[in-house]
Motif scaffolding. Structure first.
Motif, PDB file in Angstrom:
ATOM      1  N   UNK A 122       0.846  -1.121  -0.205  1.00 15.48           N
ATOM      2  CA  UNK A 122       0.207  -0.061  -0.005  1.00 15.48           C
ATOM      3  C   UNK A 122       0.836   1.213   0.081  1.00 15.48           C
ATOM      4  N   UNK A 123       0.667   2.073  -1.070  1.00 19.63           N
ATOM      5  CA  UNK A 123       1.467   3.254  -1.058  1.00 19.63           C
ATOM      6  C   UNK A 123       1.232   4.205  -0.043  1.00 19.63           C
ATOM      7  N   UNK A 143       7.801  -2.339   6.370  1.00 24.21           N
ATOM      8  CA  UNK A 143       7.167  -3.382   6.886  1.00 24.21           C
ATOM      9  C   UNK A 143       6.094  -3.039   8.072  1.00 24.21           C
ATOM     10  N   UNK A 144       4.925  -3.578   7.747  1.00 22.44           N
ATOM     11  CA  UNK A 144       3.981  -3.747   8.862  1.00 22.44           C
ATOM     12  C   UNK A 144       3.472  -4.945   9.326  1.00 22.44           C
ATOM     13  N   UNK A 145       2.770  -5.049  10.491  1.00 17.52           N
ATOM     14  CA  UNK A 145       2.406  -6.509  10.857  1.00 17.52           C
ATOM     15  C   UNK A 145       1.103  -6.869   9.915  1.00 17.52           C
ATOM     16  N   UNK A 146       0.463  -5.852   9.642  1.00 15.63           N
ATOM     17  CA  UNK A 146      -0.992  -6.203   8.918  1.00 15.63           C
ATOM     18  C   UNK A 146      -1.258  -4.963   7.976  1.00 15.63           C
ATOM     19  N   UNK A 147      -2.117  -5.275   7.030  1.00 15.73           N
ATOM     20  CA  UNK A 147      -2.441  -4.228   6.039  1.00 15.73           C
ATOM     21  C   UNK A 147      -3.151  -3.137   6.918  1.00 15.73           C
ATOM     22  N   UNK A 148      -2.899  -1.722   6.918  1.00 13.48           N
ATOM     23  CA  UNK A 148      -3.502  -0.733   7.788  1.00 13.48           C
ATOM     24  C   UNK A 148      -4.865  -0.478   7.165  1.00 13.48           C
ATOM     25  N   UNK A 149      -5.945  -0.583   8.220  1.00 11.03           N
ATOM     26  CA  UNK A 149      -7.294  -0.040   7.719  1.00 11.03           C
ATOM     27  C   UNK A 149      -7.540   1.453   7.607  1.00 11.03           C
ATOM     28  N   UNK A 150      -8.423   1.693   6.918  1.00 13.11           N
ATOM     29  CA  UNK A 150      -8.906   3.125   6.871  1.00 13.11           C
ATOM     30  C   UNK A 150      -7.971   3.940   5.688  1.00 13.11           C
ATOM     31  N   UNK A 153      -2.340   6.002   8.027  1.00 14.44           N
ATOM     32  CA  UNK A 153      -1.547   5.027   8.731  1.00 14.44           C
ATOM     33  C   UNK A 153      -1.510   5.445  10.216  1.00 14.44           C
ATOM     34  N   UNK A 154      -1.849   4.457  11.279  1.00 20.21           N
ATOM     35  CA  UNK A 154      -1.819   4.750  12.644  1.00 20.21           C
ATOM     36  C   UNK A 154      -0.760   4.081  13.615  1.00 20.21           C
ATOM     37  N   UNK A 155       0.333   3.131  12.664  1.00 19.50           N
ATOM     38  CA  UNK A 155       1.444   2.531  13.348  1.00 19.50           C
ATOM     39  C   UNK A 155       2.538   3.721  13.686  1.00 19.50           C
ATOM     40  N   UNK A 156       2.810   3.969  14.952  1.00 17.75           N
ATOM     41  CA  UNK A 156       3.851   5.012  15.059  1.00 17.75           C
ATOM     42  C   UNK A 156       5.124   4.416  14.750  1.00 17.75           C
ATOM     43  N   UNK A 157       5.752   3.188  14.819  1.00 10.67           N
ATOM     44  CA  UNK A 157       6.915   2.768  14.287  1.00 10.67           C
ATOM     45  C   UNK A 157       6.956   3.056  12.706  1.00 10.67           C
ATOM     46  N   UNK A 158       5.778   2.658  12.150  1.00  8.50           N
ATOM     47  CA  UNK A 158       5.782   2.944  10.593  1.00  8.50           C
ATOM     48  C   UNK A 158       5.822   4.277  10.172  1.00  8.50           C
ATOM     49  N   UNK A 159       5.221   5.271  11.118  1.00 13.34           N
ATOM     50  CA  UNK A 159       5.254   6.547  10.910  1.00 13.34           C
ATOM     51  C   UNK A 159       6.596   7.254  10.941  1.00 13.34           C
TER      52      UNK A 159
END
Length: 267
Positions: A122-123, A143-150, A153-159
């Motif tokens: 997902x870009x 890399x993220x644990x699961x495809x982000x919903x909505x 992006x809400x994953x702080x590490x990925x952000x």
């Protein structure tokens, strides 16, 4: 000698005031009528700034909204509402081209990374907006644990990883293969180049500037990593030491010794 008193200005009569009010009302009503009349209706729409697979749908939505307007009454809020279903669109500007034209400029989000969960990609834009439907070709992977919903992006590490890529000069971002959190903090391997260690997500622009200086320095050629945790003191490591030069042989002066002759072998 006292000056003569100036005559006081005459107040307008009630009839004159009423006539003036009627004229203003007529002008105002005429303007409102003309502003929304078909005499200045938008029927020529120019849309620029679109890209990607959703461009035809975005163009159709904007053209449909624009044709409900006139060149004397452009409503930017309605244009923005028309593109709300498309997360890739960041903003819309419009300028009337009297009497029947409307020029629309679309400002899109720029994808800086591809969020990877298994085989899903997902870009994502610099502000965390998910750009579903856009291409992920050539984007660095986070890399993220699961495809982000909505849509965000809400994953702080990925952000933090996305922020690192957003701060990168485009020419260097294009060389990053992926970003991850390693023993030395945020880590970004370069394609056909060294691994960049950034540490925390602070002072990212200063760290990228330090990376650019080190990579442009010929003395860092061959480095396997560049430590940017202190951007004032970047360190290139893993350099292969050059082979020591072979000792020069002393030049021989004078007659050369005769080479011993060997007897032929035979009967």
């Amino acid at each position: 000698m006292p000056l003569p008193a100036l005559p006081l200005p005459r107040r307008p009569s009630a009839r004159a005031a009423a006539a003036c009010a009627c004229v203003l009302a007529l002008l105002g009503g005429g303007w409102l009528w003309l502003r929304d009349s078909r005499l200045v209706a938008v029927d020529q729409v120019s849309v620029t700034g679109l890209s990607g697979s959703e461009a035809p749908r975005v163009r159709a939505a904007l053209e449909g909204a624009a044709r409900d307007m006139t060149t004397l009454h452009v409503r930017p809020d309605q244009l923005q509402t028309a593109v709300e279903p498309f997360p890739a669109i960041r903003a819309v500007d419009a300028q009337a081209d009297f009497p029947h034209g409307l020029r629309i400029v679309v400002h899109e989000h720029v994808a800086v990374a591809a969020l990877a969960a298994g085989t899903d990609r997902v870009p994502v834009a610099a502000d965390g907006t998910l750009l579903r439907g856009s291409s992920t070709n050539g984007l660095p992977v986070v890399a993220v644990a699961a495809p982000p919903p909505g849509d965000t992006l809400g994953d702080r590490r990925a952000l933090r990883a996305v922020a690192l890529l957003a701060a990168a000069p485009p020419e260097l971002r294009a060389k990053v293969s992926r970003v991850y959190a390693g023993p030395r903090g945020l880590t970004a391997p370069l394609a056909a180049g060294p691994v960049l260690y950034f540490g925390g997500a602070d002072r990212l622009r200063a760290k990228w500037a330090a990376a650019a200086r080190v990579l442009a320095d010929r003395s860092s050629s061959g480095a396997t990593y560049v430590d940017l945790r202190l951007p004032e003191r970047p360190a290139a490591g893993g350099l292969v030491a050059p082979a020591p030069p072979e000792p020069e042989q002393p030049a021989q002066v004078g007659p050369q010794p005769a080479q011993p002759q060997t007897e032929p072998v035979g009967p």
